[in-house]
Motif scaffolding. Sequence first.
Motif, PDB file in Angstrom:
ATOM      1  N   UNK A   1      33.838  40.243  27.854  1.00  0.00           N
ATOM      2  CA  UNK A   1      34.292  38.762  27.193  1.00  0.00           C
ATOM      3  C   UNK A   1      35.198  37.912  27.208  1.00  0.00           C
ATOM      4  N   UNK A   2      36.098  37.986  26.704  1.00  0.00           N
ATOM      5  CA  UNK A   2      37.087  37.626  26.355  1.00  0.00           C
ATOM      6  C   UNK A   2      37.857  37.405  27.912  1.00  0.00           C
ATOM      7  N   UNK A   3      38.487  38.744  28.813  1.00  0.00           N
ATOM      8  CA  UNK A   3      38.446  38.112  30.540  1.00  0.00           C
ATOM      9  C   UNK A   3      37.932  37.468  31.360  1.00  0.00           C
ATOM     10  N   UNK A   4      36.954  36.549  30.710  1.00  0.00           N
ATOM     11  CA  UNK A   4      35.647  36.492  31.607  1.00  0.00           C
ATOM     12  C   UNK A   4      36.300  34.555  31.080  1.00  0.00           C
ATOM     13  N   UNK A   5      36.262  34.596  29.328  1.00  0.00           N
ATOM     14  CA  UNK A   5      36.892  33.338  29.141  1.00  0.00           C
ATOM     15  C   UNK A   5      38.217  33.165  29.866  1.00  0.00           C
ATOM     16  N   UNK A   6      39.278  33.997  29.392  1.00  0.00           N
ATOM     17  CA  UNK A   6      40.159  33.683  29.972  1.00  0.00           C
ATOM     18  C   UNK A   6      40.356  32.856  31.452  1.00  0.00           C
ATOM     19  N   UNK A   7      39.766  33.796  32.086  1.00  0.00           N
ATOM     20  CA  UNK A   7      40.261  33.780  33.738  1.00  0.00           C
ATOM     21  C   UNK A   7      38.867  32.617  34.056  1.00  0.00           C
ATOM     22  N   UNK A   8      38.286  32.617  33.560  1.00  0.00           N
ATOM     23  CA  UNK A   8      36.654  32.277  33.954  1.00  0.00           C
ATOM     24  C   UNK A   8      35.949  32.648  35.411  1.00  0.00           C
ATOM     25  N   UNK A   9      36.502  34.481  35.382  1.00  0.00           N
ATOM     26  CA  UNK A   9      35.946  35.252  36.847  1.00  0.00           C
ATOM     27  C   UNK A   9      36.200  36.666  36.528  1.00  0.00           C
ATOM     28  N   UNK A  10      34.591  36.788  36.349  1.00  0.00           N
ATOM     29  CA  UNK A  10      34.624  38.400  36.873  1.00  0.00           C
ATOM     30  C   UNK A  10      34.177  38.701  37.963  1.00  0.00           C
ATOM     31  N   UNK A  11      34.566  40.509  38.286  1.00  0.00           N
ATOM     32  CA  UNK A  11      33.903  40.973  40.078  1.00  0.00           C
ATOM     33  C   UNK A  11      32.664  41.239  39.304  1.00  0.00           C
ATOM     34  N   UNK A  12      32.059  41.317  40.499  1.00  0.00           N
ATOM     35  CA  UNK A  12      30.671  42.196  40.684  1.00  0.00           C
ATOM     36  C   UNK A  12      30.879  43.396  40.815  1.00  0.00           C
ATOM     37  N   UNK A  13      31.833  43.797  40.938  1.00  0.00           N
ATOM     38  CA  UNK A  13      32.807  45.361  40.655  1.00  0.00           C
ATOM     39  C   UNK A  13      32.248  45.670  38.603  1.00  0.00           C
ATOM     40  N   UNK A  14      32.879  44.830  38.564  1.00  0.00           N
ATOM     41  CA  UNK A  14      33.573  44.513  36.874  1.00  0.00           C
ATOM     42  C   UNK A  14      31.700  44.259  36.752  1.00  0.00           C
ATOM     43  N   UNK A  15      31.039  43.780  36.652  1.00  0.00           N
ATOM     44  CA  UNK A  15      29.424  43.293  36.293  1.00  0.00           C
ATOM     45  C   UNK A  15      28.623  44.575  36.027  1.00  0.00           C
ATOM     46  N   UNK A  16      29.024  45.030  37.530  1.00  0.00           N
ATOM     47  CA  UNK A  16      28.251  46.726  37.877  1.00  0.00           C
ATOM     48  C   UNK A  16      28.768  47.242  37.192  1.00  0.00           C
ATOM     49  N   UNK A  17      29.762  47.822  36.091  1.00  0.00           N
ATOM     50  CA  UNK A  17      30.513  48.970  35.687  1.00  0.00           C
ATOM     51  C   UNK A  17      30.060  48.830  34.208  1.00  0.00           C
ATOM     52  N   UNK A  18      29.915  47.621  33.622  1.00  0.00           N
ATOM     53  CA  UNK A  18      29.344  47.273  32.377  1.00  0.00           C
ATOM     54  C   UNK A  18      28.062  47.536  31.991  1.00  0.00           C
ATOM     55  N   UNK A  19      27.397  46.668  33.361  1.00  0.00           N
ATOM     56  CA  UNK A  19      25.439  47.299  33.412  1.00  0.00           C
ATOM     57  C   UNK A  19      25.840  48.460  33.257  1.00  0.00           C
ATOM     58  N   UNK A  20      26.051  49.506  34.077  1.00  0.00           N
ATOM     59  CA  UNK A  20      26.470  51.158  33.892  1.00  0.00           C
ATOM     60  C   UNK A  20      26.325  51.613  31.911  1.00  0.00           C
ATOM     61  N   UNK A  21      27.612  50.666  32.347  1.00  0.00           N
ATOM     62  CA  UNK A  21      28.403  51.799  30.986  1.00  0.00           C
ATOM     63  C   UNK A  21      26.826  51.228  30.021  1.00  0.00           C
ATOM     64  N   UNK A  22      26.718  49.687  29.640  1.00  0.00           N
ATOM     65  CA  UNK A  22      25.616  49.951  28.956  1.00  0.00           C
ATOM     66  C   UNK A  22      24.290  50.714  28.552  1.00  0.00           C
ATOM     67  N   UNK A  23      23.749  51.055  29.869  1.00  0.00           N
ATOM     68  CA  UNK A  23      22.275  51.245  30.466  1.00  0.00           C
ATOM     69  C   UNK A  23      22.943  53.022  29.893  1.00  0.00           C
ATOM     70  N   UNK A  24      23.668  53.595  30.135  1.00  0.00           N
ATOM     71  CA  UNK A  24      24.125  54.872  30.366  1.00  0.00           C
ATOM     72  C   UNK A  24      24.939  55.639  29.083  1.00  0.00           C
ATOM     73  N   UNK A  25      25.548  54.311  28.930  1.00  0.00           N
ATOM     74  CA  UNK A  25      25.981  54.223  27.055  1.00  0.00           C
ATOM     75  C   UNK A  25      24.958  54.186  26.251  1.00  0.00           C
TER      76      UNK A  25
END
Length: 200
Positions: free
Chosen positions: A60-84
């Motif tokens: 979220x901080x990275x998104x706030x500072x850069x105004x953009x996050x990659x689709x790979x980062x989004x996919x990774x985050x979703x899988x971390x939240x689900x499987x973690x």
Amino acid sequence: MSEKKINPMLKMGLEMGPIVAFFVAYLRMRDQSFEIAGNSYDGFIIATAGFIPLLVITTAILWKLTGKISKMQIATLVLVVVFGGLSVWLNDERFFKMKPTMIYLLFGGALGLGLLRGQSYLKFVMEEMMPLKEEGWMLLTKRLTYFFLALAALNEIIWRTQSTDTWVYFKTFGLTAAVFAFFMTQGKIFQDYAIEEEDA
């Protein structure tokens, strides 16, 4: 929206910080057991429980500072939240260990689907960073597809046959080093298929 430039060290810290924090937390708590709400959790589960919100916050901080996050980062985050989340909820470390497998299968499958359609999805993600001719993108995408599928298989072998300690070292250092080594060995593609200024 174009990506805002931030300090490269800050960007690296936000991207790698949660992984390093997980590694340190696991080393400190791996031999401990924690009683929470009548249930016993080992250090791996507690480290995983801390890793999930930390990754959400840094993303979220990275998104706030850069105004953009990659689709790979989004996919990774979703899988971390689900499987973690499944590992913590069910108190079963196997789900979190499967997460890299799912990530690399997802990336490899997506790139492979693009190749079947005669397209390089990698080009859409990285074209601004590495301007290459179409033939170069297709070759690099094909190699990266095989590489991701190999990493998925390797992760399955490691977590199913080795100790948790071995898997944590593999996840923290081995996978990162493998990705770095892959791109370092693709120098000939970047050299042979680079778009020169006069081509542009």
